[in-house]
Motif scaffolding. Structure first.
Motif, short mmCIF file in Angstrom:
data_model
loop_
_atom_site.label_atom_id
_atom_site.label_comp_id
_atom_site.label_asym_id
_atom_site.label_seq_id
_atom_site.Cartn_x
_atom_site.Cartn_y
_atom_site.Cartn_z
N ILE A 1 0.84 -1.20 0.00
CA ILE A 1 0.00 0.00 0.00
C ILE A 1 0.87 1.25 0.00
N ASN A 2 1.93 1.24 0.81
CA ASN A 2 2.82 2.40 0.84
C ASN A 2 3.39 2.70 -0.54
N GLU A 3 3.82 1.65 -1.22
CA GLU A 3 4.36 1.85 -2.58
C GLU A 3 3.31 2.38 -3.52
N MET A 4 2.11 1.82 -3.40
CA MET A 4 1.02 2.24 -4.29
C MET A 4 0.70 3.71 -4.01
N LEU A 5 0.63 4.07 -2.75
CA LEU A 5 0.28 5.46 -2.40
C LEU A 5 1.38 6.41 -2.85
N ALA A 6 2.64 5.98 -2.74
CA ALA A 6 3.73 6.84 -3.20
C ALA A 6 3.59 7.10 -4.70
N SER A 7 3.20 6.09 -5.43
CA SER A 7 3.06 6.27 -6.88
C SER A 7 1.84 7.14 -7.20
N LEU A 8 0.93 7.22 -6.26
CA LEU A 8 -0.29 8.01 -6.51
C LEU A 8 -0.13 9.47 -6.11
N ASP A 9 0.84 9.70 -5.22
CA ASP A 9 0.93 10.99 -4.55
C ASP A 9 0.68 12.19 -5.43
N SER A 10 1.46 12.25 -6.53
CA SER A 10 1.40 13.43 -7.38
C SER A 10 0.09 13.48 -8.18
N ARG A 11 -0.63 12.39 -8.14
CA ARG A 11 -1.83 12.34 -8.98
C ARG A 11 -3.08 12.80 -8.25
N LEU A 12 -2.93 13.18 -7.00
CA LEU A 12 -4.13 13.50 -6.24
C LEU A 12 -4.23 14.99 -5.91
N GLU A 13 -3.41 15.78 -6.65
CA GLU A 13 -3.40 17.20 -6.33
C GLU A 13 -4.47 17.96 -7.10
N ASN A 14 -5.04 17.35 -8.09
CA ASN A 14 -6.09 18.06 -8.82
C ASN A 14 -7.13 17.06 -9.36
N PRO A 15 -8.30 17.56 -9.66
CA PRO A 15 -9.40 16.68 -10.06
C PRO A 15 -9.09 15.88 -11.33
N ASP A 16 -8.38 16.51 -12.28
CA ASP A 16 -8.16 15.84 -13.57
C ASP A 16 -7.33 14.57 -13.41
N GLN A 17 -6.40 14.64 -12.46
CA GLN A 17 -5.58 13.46 -12.21
C GLN A 17 -6.36 12.47 -11.34
N ALA A 18 -7.03 13.01 -10.35
CA ALA A 18 -7.73 12.14 -9.41
C ALA A 18 -8.79 11.30 -10.12
N VAL A 19 -9.41 11.89 -11.14
CA VAL A 19 -10.50 11.17 -11.82
C VAL A 19 -9.97 9.96 -12.58
N ARG A 20 -8.66 9.97 -12.80
CA ARG A 20 -8.07 8.83 -13.52
C ARG A 20 -7.54 7.75 -12.58
N VAL A 21 -7.63 8.02 -11.29
CA VAL A 21 -7.26 6.98 -10.35
C VAL A 21 -8.32 5.89 -10.42
N SER A 22 -7.86 4.67 -10.46
CA SER A 22 -8.80 3.58 -10.68
C SER A 22 -9.85 3.48 -9.58
N GLY A 23 -11.08 3.19 -10.00
CA GLY A 23 -12.14 2.94 -9.03
C GLY A 23 -11.82 1.74 -8.15
N HIS A 24 -11.01 0.83 -8.68
CA HIS A 24 -10.63 -0.34 -7.86
C HIS A 24 -9.85 0.10 -6.62
N PHE A 25 -9.14 1.22 -6.75
CA PHE A 25 -8.41 1.76 -5.60
C PHE A 25 -9.39 2.15 -4.49
N LEU A 26 -10.50 2.76 -4.89
CA LEU A 26 -11.49 3.17 -3.89
C LEU A 26 -12.12 1.95 -3.22
N GLU A 27 -12.36 0.91 -4.03
CA GLU A 27 -12.91 -0.33 -3.46
C GLU A 27 -11.91 -0.97 -2.49
N ALA A 28 -10.66 -0.99 -2.91
CA ALA A 28 -9.62 -1.60 -2.06
C ALA A 28 -9.49 -0.85 -0.75
#
Ligand code: ZN
Length: 817
Positions: free
Chosen positions: A126-153
């Motif tokens: 999870i730590n590795e996954m979150l590190a890879s996500l970090d920069s992608r959660l700063e704005n809606p355009d990136q966040a919307v591309r985060v997989s829905g499976h991540f939210l389920e997990a």
């Protein structure tokens, strides 16, 4: 991101089929009057989690179910001890889409049995996954591309461990998306559909309405005409179920995985929004799927090209796509429909998928996987070790890990549903009393189920006991498949030894009474071997029969049947028996009995005859654990439909070619390709027939492709017939062809009496002045097709990174007389 960068990024995303862009002139910014909310960077305040339910009954959750089953427990242990790690080490942490599914699976495993080592290891993942996500959660355009499976997990892992880290990031992502997208904000139409599922999972675990409303917004946006579509599916919007507003969709079309991953949230939204339009659309699509487009195994998606649904009744067995991910989707979708309607017809479908189309996706060992799941093999297909698009393995892993959630359901009006028969214990609160339900059963090997009902104190509630459709005359809802032969003895139910009348409503027997500790329900579901036939419109199943026993679909596989399976003939009056073989494939119930098989009388294709054969059929889910060889779910009912590898016609000593396509055995399998198809004498249904074999060639520019028949002795010939293949994608009808004959070691064109033609759906025939020769050659000039960078192109139906020229044709039959 500057506006130019952003435009570029969006175009790239659009080219990947992820989004659609508004037409020129419409601003891409946050249009409308709604004020943008303050960015809640670093949000760590989570609302007190509460589980909310949108359905009238809920699954009895995993933490209240203990599986002790001799069928499922070994699968769960292989899943836990082998598959999880096997998959995790093969994904880079950046593959959130896939790693998230494995984190979700691990959450279920930890609920099943605590394991500090596993939990520590997953924390690291999870730590590795979150590190890879970090920069992608700063704005809606990136966040919307985060997989829905991540939210389920995130919700699953939080529920399993109480650890908030991943959930906090998921909520941050969802809040970002909520800020950027919605009515009068930006829009987004994804190629994949998982985001809606993820948002609804977040809603279920927070009670925050924004999340499901956002899911509904994204669903509502599909099919709108206001946007310009780019990329992959611009030419065919059905591929992403974007061809019409979702509430106007009535048929299952397009990519089979994306489809189910849309139908699941549509089912949820129908209930959450109390929208008849949503629920009616889902009902229509379900009926279309089950009545016309589902294989006997419960698999869906019959067309390899774009992994999509075919037309009604278009269910070829050899080229069946039946992606394992779609089986996952079917299980979840049908379960949600049950929760909505409390109707066991959905559980009948769910059970069929689970025990057949889903479980076949992994081998017994837990380290080989199927992407597509055909119902027939000529002997050149097996599970893969790993492939470049490994979406399926994690879906099998999370489904097997969560199977406990599909067994029982309960509702607020003091009712409990027993849906699957699995040796297990469940704790349910009914009428404010803790009730323990304990199933003793060997299902699916036999149909005896003892259900012990143990309330803490005597209390009244209703037990709904599922009576599977297969115990009567229903293979699946609708008339796609039918049992032939006698209707078996009906099931019996006894309560504390006394017979209970078999009154079945919506697939359940209802037992409403005051229950006492020690109460015992005994269910006996007779499991004779049943023969199944398909609707006559299913061309590939005509004059064929399949075997089913209980929920399991069977197949004949080569090791049990003298090295072959496609030569077997099962007459309608075959007397088939069944027995448990503890040492075969970890212990399975086989079907056996005297049937027939075809053999050759001499070395000729035309002189086959039927001889007695002792059939051994195994459950479909367990095939392909012993190496490659023939397999058939649909066996011949008469000798004419049985098959033996063809021999060249008598006068031919050798068949040569300038080269066929490289054949893949696994993954994106093209097992239809075989040189023998050109002389096997079999006439196809049409030029696009993928139910049998053909021979494709891809000659480079400037090099004609050829096939040769070498004769045993000089032979007079005066006509040739060719039947051309057209897969309606990259394999095209040829541009031209001609016949040459060999004379004194040189090739000479024949003197034709009529022009060469390329006919569709029939033979193209040419006659010529008779020649006597030792060899004849068919020379073919393919069409040259140009594909541009960014197109979906051959050979793998993936995005091209350069312009290419492609020359491919296919031959189904070539006859010379
Ligand atoms: Zn997949």
């Amino acid at each position: 991101m500057s506006s130019i960068d952003r435009r570029r990024f969006l175009q790239a995303a659009a080219a990947m089929g992820l989004i659609t862009l508004p037409p020129a002139g419409r601003t891409l910014g946050y249009a409308g009057t709604k004020k943008r909310l303050v960015n809640t960077n670093g949000v760590s305040v989570i609302p007190t989690l509460q589980t909310v339910e949108n359905y009238s009954v809920q699954a009895v959750p995993l933490d209240q179910v203990t599986i002790t089953d001799s069928f499922w427990r070994p699968r769960m242990e292989a899943n836990r001890n082998v598959s999880l790690d096997y998959c995790l080490v093969r994904f880079e942490s950046g593959s959130v889409f896939n790693v998230a599914k494995l984190v979700e699976a691990a959450a279920y495993m930890l609920t099943d049995r605590a394991d500090q080592q596993l939990e520590t290891s997953i924390d690291g993942t999870i730590n590795e996954m979150l590190a890879s996500l970090d920069s992608r959660l700063e704005n809606p355009d990136q966040a919307v591309r985060v997989s829905g499976h991540f939210l389920e997990a995130a919700t699953a892992y939080y529920k399993a461990t109480g650890k908030r880290q991943i959930l906090e990031v998921a909520l941050k992502a969802a809040d970002q998306i909520d800020q950027g997208y919605g009515p009068e904000k930006d829009t987004y139409i994804s190629g994949h559909q998982g985001l809606k599922m993820g948002l609804i999972a977040l809603y279920r675990n927070t009670g925050d309405d924004r999340y499901w409303k956002l899911a509904k917004f994204f669903a509502d946006e599909r099919g709108k005409e206001d946007y310009e579509r780019l990329g992959e599916y611009a030419r065919d919007r059905t591929m992403a179920q974007d061809h019409a507003p979702v509430i106007d969709q009535t048929e299952a079309v397009g990519h089979c995985v994306r489809a189910t991953f849309l139908y699941i949230p549509m089912t949820d939204i129908g209930t959450l929004a109390q929208s008849d339009a949503y629920s009616d659309a889902v009902d229509a699509i379900w009926q279309d799927t089950i009545h016309y487009k589902t294989y006997l195994t419960g698999g869906i998606g019959s067309i390899r090209f774009h992994e999509q649904f075919g037309e009604a009744y278009e269910l070829p067995n050899l080229s069946a796509w039946n992606e394992t991910c779609a089986a996952y989707g079917m299980v979840v979708w049908n379960h949600r429909l049950f929760l909505r309607d409390k109707d066991a017809k959905y559980i009948d479908v769910m059970e069929r998928v689970l025990y057949n189309a889903l479980l076949v996706g992994v081998n017994l060992q837990g380290d080989r996987f199927f992407y597509q799941n055909p119902l027939k093999s000529f002997g050149d297909y097996e599970r893969f070790e790993w492939i470049n698009v490994p979406c399926c393995p994690p879906n099998v892993v999370r489904m097997v890990a969560s199977v406990g959630e599909y067994i029982y359901a309960s509702g607020p009006s003091n009712e409990v549903y027993v849906n699957l028969f699995v040796d297990s214990t469940a704790q349910v609160t009914l009428n404010e009393t803790t009730v323990t339900l304990r199933q003793d059963t060997r299902y699916p090997w036999d149909g005896q189920v003892a259900l012990h009902v143990e309330p803490e104190s005597a209390t009244r509630f209703t037990v709904h006991l599922r009576i599977p459709g297969w115990t009567g005359d229903t293979v699946m809802p609708g008339d796609l498949y039918q049992f032939i032969g006698d209707t078996p003895t009906p099931p019996t139910v006894r309560l504390n030894g006394d017979p209970v009348p078999l009154i079945v409503e919506h697939g359940y027997i209802r037992l409403d009474r005051t229950w006492n500790a020690g109460d015992l329900i005994e269910l006996d579901l007779p499991m004779p071997v049943r023969q199944v036939v398909a609707h006559p419109n299913v061309e590939d199943d005509r004059d064929r029969v399949a075997l089913q026993r209980g929920p399991l679909v069977y197949c004949a596989e080569w090791p049990d049947n003298g090295g072959r399976a496609l030569n077997i003939v099962v007459p309608d009056d075959a007397e088939l028996d069944t027995e448990f073989r503890p040492n075969l494939l970890e212990g399975i119930q086989v079907i056996s009995g005297p049937v027939q098989a075809i053999e050759r009388r001499d070395n000729s294709n035309s002189t086959t005859h039927a001889v007695p054969h002792q059939l051994t059929a195994i459950p479909y889910y367990v095939w392909a654990n012993r190496g490659m060889g023939e397999m058939a779910v649909w066996m011949a009912r008469t000798p004419t439909q049985a098959w033996l590898p063809p021999l060249p016609p008598k006068q031919i000593s050798e068949v040569r070619t300038s080269g066929g396509v490289q054949k893949g055995w696994t993954g994106y399998n093209d097992q239809n390709d075989d040189l023998a198809s050109v002389y096997d004498g079999r006439e196809p249904l049409n030029s696009a027939d993928q139910s049998h074999r053909f021979f494709r060639m891809r000659p480079p520019v400037g090099q004609p492709a050829w096939l040769e028949y070498v004769f045993k002795q000089p032979t007079e010939i005066s006509s040739a017939e060719t039947y051309w293949f057209d897969d309606k994608r990259f394999c095209k009808f040829p541009s031209s062809w001609r016949i040459l004959y060999r004379h004194e070691d040189r090739w000479h064109p024949v003197a034709t009496r009529d022009p060469y033609t390329v006919a569709h759906d029939t033979f193209s025939t040419v006659t010529f002045d008779p020649v006597t020769t030792t060899a004849v050659r068919l020379e073919v000039e393919p069409q040259t097709e140009s594909y541009k960078v960014g197109d979906i192109g051959p050979p793998g139906a993936l995005f091209l990174d350069e312009d290419i020229e492609w020359r491919e044709f296919g031959l189904i039959e070539w006859r010379v007389t």
